[in-house]
Design an enzyme around this catalytic site. Sequence first.
Site, PDB file in Angstrom:
ATOM      1  N   PRO A   1       4.174  -1.654 -12.828  1.00  0.00           N
ATOM      2  CA  PRO A   1       4.838  -2.486 -13.530  1.00  0.00           C
ATOM      3  C   PRO A   1       3.063  -3.688 -12.785  1.00  0.00           C
ATOM      4  O   PRO A   1       3.460  -4.542 -12.705  1.00  0.00           O
ATOM      5  CB  PRO A   1       5.832  -2.994 -12.955  1.00  0.00           C
ATOM      6  CG  PRO A   1       6.236  -2.247 -12.004  1.00  0.00           C
ATOM      7  CD  PRO A   1       5.372  -1.023 -12.640  1.00  0.00           C
ATOM      8  N   CYS A   2       2.670  -3.484 -11.731  1.00  0.00           N
ATOM      9  CA  CYS A   2       2.451  -4.185 -10.922  1.00  0.00           C
ATOM     10  C   CYS A   2       1.349  -4.849 -11.236  1.00  0.00           C
ATOM     11  O   CYS A   2      -0.370  -3.960 -11.982  1.00  0.00           O
ATOM     12  CB  CYS A   2       1.804  -3.134  -9.187  1.00  0.00           C
ATOM     13  SG  CYS A   2       3.452  -2.737  -8.639  1.00  0.00           S
ATOM     14  N   CYS A   3       0.835  -5.841 -10.252  1.00  0.00           N
ATOM     15  CA  CYS A   3      -0.648  -6.274 -11.309  1.00  0.00           C
ATOM     16  C   CYS A   3      -2.035  -6.046 -10.115  1.00  0.00           C
ATOM     17  O   CYS A   3      -2.232  -6.819  -9.408  1.00  0.00           O
ATOM     18  CB  CYS A   3      -0.701  -7.667 -11.012  1.00  0.00           C
ATOM     19  SG  CYS A   3       0.371  -8.288 -12.597  1.00  0.00           S
ATOM     20  N   PHE A   4      -2.470  -4.435  -9.826  1.00  0.00           N
ATOM     21  CA  PHE A   4      -3.763  -4.092 -10.196  1.00  0.00           C
ATOM     22  C   PHE A   4      -3.331  -2.753  -9.760  1.00  0.00           C
ATOM     23  O   PHE A   4      -3.128  -1.862 -10.682  1.00  0.00           O
ATOM     24  CB  PHE A   4      -3.484  -3.547  -7.689  1.00  0.00           C
ATOM     25  CG  PHE A   4      -2.842  -3.166  -7.579  1.00  0.00           C
ATOM     26  CD1 PHE A   4      -1.356  -2.613  -7.130  1.00  0.00           C
ATOM     27  CD2 PHE A   4      -3.248  -1.369  -7.412  1.00  0.00           C
ATOM     28  CE1 PHE A   4      -0.168  -2.026  -7.000  1.00  0.00           C
ATOM     29  CE2 PHE A   4      -2.091  -0.188  -6.587  1.00  0.00           C
ATOM     30  CZ  PHE A   4      -0.790  -0.727  -6.009  1.00  0.00           C
TER      31      PHE A   4
ATOM     32  N   ASN B   1       4.260  -8.221  -5.601  1.00  0.00           N
ATOM     33  CA  ASN B   1       4.395  -9.044  -6.796  1.00  0.00           C
ATOM     34  C   ASN B   1       6.137  -9.398  -6.883  1.00  0.00           C
ATOM     35  O   ASN B   1       6.043  -9.542  -7.405  1.00  0.00           O
ATOM     36  CB  ASN B   1       4.201  -8.125  -7.923  1.00  0.00           C
ATOM     37  CG  ASN B   1       3.497  -7.979  -8.814  1.00  0.00           C
ATOM     38  OD1 ASN B   1       2.327  -6.927  -8.554  1.00  0.00           O
ATOM     39  ND2 ASN B   1       1.865  -8.479  -8.680  1.00  0.00           N
TER      40      ASN B   1
END
Length: 455
Positions: free
Chosen positions: A364-367, A404
């Site tokens: 789910p992380c934004c990278f 996050n």
Amino acid sequence: MTQTTSAPHHKDGTAPTVARYDAVVRAAVGQGLLGEGGPVAGFIDTEGVRGSVGALHDAFAATPGVLHTFAAKACSLIPVLRLLADCGMGCEVASPGELRLALEAGFPASRIVLDSPAKTREEIRLALALGVAVNADSLDELRRVDALRNPSTSSVLGLRVNPQVGGGSIGPMSTATDTSKFGVALRDPGAREAIVGAFRQRPWLTRLHAHVGSQGCPLELIAAGVARTYELAEEINATLGVRQITSLDIGGGLPVNFADETVRPTYADYVVALTAAAPGLFSGRYELVTEFGRSLLAKNGFIGARVEYTKDAGGRRIALTHAGAQTATRTVLMPDAWPLRIGAFGPDGVPKGGPVLAQDIAGPCCFAGDVVAYGRELPELAEDDLVVLYDTGAYYFSTPWAYNSLPRPAVYGFRVAAGHAGTVMFATVREPQSLDSIAAESGLAHVDALIGRGD
Ligand SMILES: *Cc1c(COP(=O)(O)O)cnc(C)c1O
């Protein structure tokens, strides 16, 4: 039901799951711990932990009085530490936080060992006051101990050496390279003489410590490092003409097999390798201390996570799950060094069947690199399905990353109740982190601090 426990790829049929945990996944869904209300959680097999501790004790049984400590960083959860204390383990700690956890878990100070390359004076003072064993990481740190030590302390005091036997396959896990930051580098010019001198000046310095490395270091390398440490102890005692060194702390680092279900190497294999490399080690000349972490917990835990969506991009199928870098940090950041086995389950917690498809299992992380497995062949995943990341009982869900502002995942212990036809009993080890807790950790109390309206 036929389940395959280890085959990495099935062209079709059932998913490659760990059969003995299938009922646990199903029960976790049934009891609401995994699914819409619990998107990601860690699970610990309490009987499995007891079994692993038993195997460790059995392997060393011929040598009485070995203190087996658990490296707290491998699973820094108080109920897990208490379980290990209950199994007869001691505890290895490397920070004030870990020391606190060990004390809260009920380890007596005499069964706690403090290692760390950057101990403050205050940490050393507290350890000495409590009677916790301290392994100094350098000669400079020994000088601090000189200044802080009360002659009546009951702490066992030791010195960590770096036998410089070389590294394993994962650089950041190798602590006995020529240039490692840990311990006194034994083969550097003048080091041996300086170490002998340090013991000569300090009759209370009675232990040598070495931890050669962790995952990726072959047994022979670890055994060679322990053998160099044993030889050094013999040399110091011979030079001083008195058996001043009475114990050897041989560290941990037994590698874990992440490729399939088999436990290899075993603790018994390790004792064989140690005996070959340093035959005198088990003669009773020295009390022994061990510091295992990963090998005790990894195979006794798994992460369960929900598949929130799937998509296709550039011809590739991607499952977007809730297990990413926040809980599988090493695997995401170094995917080649830390591959994990993954199982595919339906929303009801039953292993998925059907033809397999190469899929990226993303978190789910934004990278963009937040992917726990690339092109993994699994039965086709869909929204609401579950994935299970096996062998993650050490250094995964217990050591989350706050990226996050994702919450620390819940952790549950489980056991299969005897006599209840396989009923799975869960116990909460840690609640999932609340949004209030995330806000508090993110400076909520100082909300106005930077706009000039704070106090
Ligand atoms: C991390 C560490 C351990 C435990 O290593 P594992 O690979 O988990 O067995 C033991 N001793 C020291 C000093 C460590 O830093």
